[in-house]
Design a protein around this motif. Structure first.
Motif, PDB file in Angstrom:
ATOM      1  N   ASN A 180       0.869  -1.177   0.000  1.00 22.47           N
ATOM      2  CA  ASN A 180       0.000   0.000   0.000  1.00 22.47           C
ATOM      3  C   ASN A 180       0.907   1.228   0.000  1.00 22.47           C
ATOM      4  O   ASN A 180       1.004   1.975   0.987  1.00 22.47           O
ATOM      5  CB  ASN A 180      -0.911  -0.018   1.225  1.00 22.47           C
ATOM      6  CG  ASN A 180      -2.139   0.843   1.038  1.00 22.47           C
ATOM      7  OD1 ASN A 180      -2.697   0.901  -0.059  1.00 22.47           O
ATOM      8  ND2 ASN A 180      -2.576   1.512   2.098  1.00 22.47           N
ATOM      9  N   PRO A 301      -2.469   3.719  -3.902  1.00 21.55           N
ATOM     10  CA  PRO A 301      -2.856   2.789  -2.831  1.00 21.55           C
ATOM     11  C   PRO A 301      -4.350   2.464  -2.913  1.00 21.55           C
ATOM     12  O   PRO A 301      -5.098   3.073  -3.675  1.00 21.55           O
ATOM     13  CB  PRO A 301      -2.540   3.571  -1.550  1.00 21.55           C
ATOM     14  CG  PRO A 301      -1.702   4.742  -1.977  1.00 21.55           C
ATOM     15  CD  PRO A 301      -2.104   5.044  -3.395  1.00 21.55           C
ATOM     16  N   ASN A 302      -4.776   1.499  -2.103  1.00 22.21           N
ATOM     17  CA  ASN A 302      -6.200   1.191  -1.953  1.00 22.21           C
ATOM     18  C   ASN A 302      -6.381   0.612  -0.553  1.00 22.21           C
ATOM     19  O   ASN A 302      -6.015  -0.544  -0.297  1.00 22.21           O
ATOM     20  CB  ASN A 302      -6.684   0.207  -3.018  1.00 22.21           C
ATOM     21  CG  ASN A 302      -8.194   0.063  -3.020  1.00 22.21           C
ATOM     22  OD1 ASN A 302      -8.773  -0.507  -2.111  1.00 22.21           O
ATOM     23  ND2 ASN A 302      -8.827   0.604  -4.062  1.00 22.21           N
ATOM     24  N   GLN A 303      -6.906   1.414   0.358  1.00 23.91           N
ATOM     25  CA  GLN A 303      -6.925   1.046   1.775  1.00 23.91           C
ATOM     26  C   GLN A 303      -7.748  -0.208   2.070  1.00 23.91           C
ATOM     27  O   GLN A 303      -7.276  -1.093   2.804  1.00 23.91           O
ATOM     28  CB  GLN A 303      -7.415   2.218   2.619  1.00 23.91           C
ATOM     29  CG  GLN A 303      -7.141   2.075   4.106  1.00 23.91           C
ATOM     30  CD  GLN A 303      -5.660   2.090   4.437  1.00 23.91           C
ATOM     31  OE1 GLN A 303      -4.848   2.631   3.683  1.00 23.91           O
ATOM     32  NE2 GLN A 303      -5.303   1.482   5.555  1.00 23.91           N
ATOM     33  N   GLU A 307      -5.953  -3.516   3.724  1.00 29.79           N
ATOM     34  CA  GLU A 307      -6.298  -4.060   5.032  1.00 29.79           C
ATOM     35  C   GLU A 307      -6.670  -5.541   4.944  1.00 29.79           C
ATOM     36  O   GLU A 307      -6.273  -6.341   5.806  1.00 29.79           O
ATOM     37  CB  GLU A 307      -7.446  -3.251   5.636  1.00 29.79           C
ATOM     38  CG  GLU A 307      -7.023  -1.838   6.017  1.00 29.79           C
ATOM     39  CD  GLU A 307      -8.181  -0.963   6.460  1.00 29.79           C
ATOM     40  OE1 GLU A 307      -9.348  -1.460   6.437  1.00 29.79           O
ATOM     41  OE2 GLU A 307      -7.955   0.201   6.827  1.00 29.79           O
ATOM     42  N   LYS A 352       0.767   2.994   8.131  1.00 34.82           N
ATOM     43  CA  LYS A 352      -0.311   3.897   8.518  1.00 34.82           C
ATOM     44  C   LYS A 352      -0.601   4.900   7.412  1.00 34.82           C
ATOM     45  O   LYS A 352      -1.748   5.276   7.175  1.00 34.82           O
ATOM     46  CB  LYS A 352       0.049   4.608   9.818  1.00 34.82           C
ATOM     47  CG  LYS A 352       0.105   3.678  11.029  1.00 34.82           C
ATOM     48  CD  LYS A 352       0.421   4.436  12.305  1.00 34.82           C
ATOM     49  CE  LYS A 352       0.469   3.493  13.504  1.00 34.82           C
ATOM     50  NZ  LYS A 352       0.801   4.218  14.755  1.00 34.82           N
ATOM     51  N   GLU A 353       0.450   5.368   6.771  1.00 38.52           N
ATOM     52  CA  GLU A 353       0.322   6.235   5.607  1.00 38.52           C
ATOM     53  C   GLU A 353       1.163   5.645   4.496  1.00 38.52           C
ATOM     54  O   GLU A 353       2.276   5.164   4.738  1.00 38.52           O
ATOM     55  CB  GLU A 353       0.782   7.660   5.928  1.00 38.52           C
ATOM     56  CG  GLU A 353      -0.098   8.389   6.918  1.00 38.52           C
ATOM     57  CD  GLU A 353       0.327   9.845   7.087  1.00 38.52           C
ATOM     58  OE1 GLU A 353       1.145  10.324   6.270  1.00 38.52           O
ATOM     59  OE2 GLU A 353      -0.148  10.477   8.040  1.00 38.52           O
ATOM     60  N   ALA A 354       0.646   5.679   3.279  1.00 31.63           N
ATOM     61  CA  ALA A 354       1.359   5.081   2.153  1.00 31.63           C
ATOM     62  C   ALA A 354       2.679   5.808   1.924  1.00 31.63           C
ATOM     63  O   ALA A 354       2.676   7.005   1.597  1.00 31.63           O
ATOM     64  CB  ALA A 354       0.499   5.145   0.896  1.00 31.63           C
ATOM     65  N   ASP A 431     -12.883   3.594  -2.785  1.00 32.58           N
ATOM     66  CA  ASP A 431     -11.544   4.159  -2.547  1.00 32.58           C
ATOM     67  C   ASP A 431     -10.899   4.561  -3.863  1.00 32.58           C
ATOM     68  O   ASP A 431     -10.311   5.647  -3.990  1.00 32.58           O
ATOM     69  CB  ASP A 431     -10.692   3.122  -1.818  1.00 32.58           C
ATOM     70  CG  ASP A 431      -9.332   3.658  -1.406  1.00 32.58           C
ATOM     71  OD1 ASP A 431      -8.456   3.814  -2.282  1.00 32.58           O
ATOM     72  OD2 ASP A 431      -9.144   3.931  -0.201  1.00 32.58           O
TER      73      ASP A 431
END
Length: 474
Positions: A180, A301-303, A307, A352-354, A431
């Motif tokens: 991600n 990214p794609n949260q 996940e 937590k952040e890309a 997203d």
């Protein structure tokens, strides 16, 4: 949702196929655009496993293909790669040692494993879909030439990812993590200078040196580095710079790549480079031509997908390595002067952040056309980089193959959820729509450029079909 144990079993059933493909593609070590035997091998394996090859020579790239099984909705894509790198051939030993068969190129980026793991995941999913009557279409993309001209860009230009609900991918690395991340957008270009030849001793004033222009251009590039963002990268080599010193050279060529965080910024740098080329030509009374022959988009990214994939990466965990494999890993680390920590022992937590990475991939183009997610999986010792002889060595033996099998489990498990969980598909789509709002994808290719510029003449048009007919019948 499908029980993970069922998914793990179908991947274990496909493990011998993963190992076979990985080893054979490693042995072939075919460079970008020339992966004729490698792509043919993978297509045969897919056909033997019940897939239909729906496209060969896809989107103008002779060694690209598409294969499908199932029908209807939802639609899931899996991306495979199989090109090697020049000059990285190595025996599968923990020291720099040329291959005994004389092959000088090698899979220092592990694309033999990408292809094998992707195929294994696809075969496992296909068998699971049949056993449990899961509806949908599973599509495997044969993504040639990732290291150079990116078949995915040509496929994306043709809209070949647009009907997917999601696309999955993976890549060898030294630590396992869900990808991600954000990679850079890139433009690759050729900058040519045209001058006038003359005798360099008798009457050099009659000549105009194309090499002078190339050197002035390169000097301008190096001065530019101070004034571009830290996220930017510009690197080049001279492809042609004269033949003899007593002849004023009338031709020079620079091969250059620039990278930035997104297409707008990389295009701005490209415009600046074009101005530099024109300025260098003006100063030396030569002519300049800058041609962008391919560009990659940054990776989105794609949260929701990240996940879900993280849960399976943690479930799969790290392969168990034998004492001999750990010794192999530590000997490689010794050769590179890094700590002898061996192989990674656990996956990284989800970012937590890309993070923004300096590298690039044509997977970025896929991510602007459909929700996409992948993993990096450990196939080399910690601290060892891709694009090295050490990576080639690891990717030709059991350490690399264990990584490919484990990666296939993560891809298959995530793919099974995408096929059976409409809420996950909807979340991934939402997203994607949010990240691409207001952006119209346009492949960074000249509209008149039908094929990659690096293709040998014999692989283009009619010769392409005849050539592949010979390979398939062999």
């Amino acid at each position: 949702m499908i029980a993970y144990e069922a998914i793990e079993q179908v991947v274990e059933d496909a493990a011998p196929t993963i190992a076979k493909v990985a080893q054979e593609v490693w042995q072939l070590a075919e460079l970008s655009l020339l992966e004729v035997q490698s792509s043919t091998l993978i297509m045969r394996v897919l056909e033997d496993s019940g897939f239909t090859i729906t496209s060969r020579g896809t989107a103008g790239v002779p060694t690209a293909f598409m294969a499908e099984c199932g029908e209807g909705e939802p639609k899931l894509g899996i991306l495979s790669e199989y090109d090697a790198l020049p000059g990285l051939g190595n025996e599968p030993v923990p020291c720099k040692q040329a291959r005994k068969d004389g092959v000088v190129d090698g899979h220092g980026c592990g694309h033999n494993l990408i292809g094998a793991g992707a195929v294994g995941a696809a075969i496992a999913l296909k068998n699971l879909m049949q056993a449990q009557s899961i509806p949908g279409t599973l599509r495997v993309y044969g993504c040639a030439a990732e290291e150079t001209e990116g078949a995915k860009v040509y496929m994306a230009r043709e809209g070949l990812f647009n009907d997917l609900d999601a696309a999955l991918h993976w890549h060898p690395v030294d630590r396992s993590f869900v990808a991600n991340v954000c990679t850079t957008a890139t433009n690759s270009m050729k900058v040519e200078f045209f001058g006038t030849t003359a005798h360099a001793g008798l009457n050099p004033w009659l000549g105009r040196s194309a090499v002078d222009a190339a050197e002035l251009f390169a000097h301008a590039v190096n001065l530019m580095r101070e004034h571009i963002e830290p996220t930017a990268r510009v690197h080049y080599v001279y492809e042609s710079a004269g033949i003899a010193p007593n002849v004023v050279p009338d031709y020079a060529k620079v091969w250059l790549t620039c990278r930035e965080v997104d297409r707008d910024r990389v295009n701005a740098i490209t415009d600046w480079l074009r101005q530099m080329a024109d300025g260098a030509a003006l100063a030396t009374q030569t002519k300049a031509k800058l041609s962008v022959y391919v560009g990659f988009y940054d990776l989105l990214p794609n949260q929701p997908l990240a996940e879900r994939m993280q849960t399976y990466l943690e479930r799969v965990g790290t392969p168990t390595y034998s004492p001999a494999e750990e010794t192999f890993a530590k000997e490689i680390q010794t050769a590179f002067g890094v700590a002898e920590t061996g192989m990674a022992t656990a996956p990284l937590p989800l970012f937590k952040e890309a993070p923004k990475l300096g590298g690039s991939s044509d997977v970025g183009d896929v991510s602007y056309n459909t929700p996409s997610m992948g993993i990096g999986f450990a196939t080399v010792p910690m601290g060892i980089s891709m694009h090295t002889w050490a990576a080639t060595a690891c990717h030709g033996m059991s350490i690399g193959i264990k990584g490919a099998v484990a990666a296939a489990k993560v891809l298959a498990a995530t793919g099974a959820d995408l096929l059976t969980d409409p809420d996950l598909r909807a979340a991934a789509r939402a997203d994607f729509e949010q990240r691409t709002a207001g952006i119209t994808y346009q492949a960074a290719l000249d509209p008149d450029q039908v094929h990659p510029i690096g293709l040998p003449e014999y692989m283009i048009e009619g010769c392409q079909r005849e050539f592949f007919a010979e390979v398939v019948s062999a």
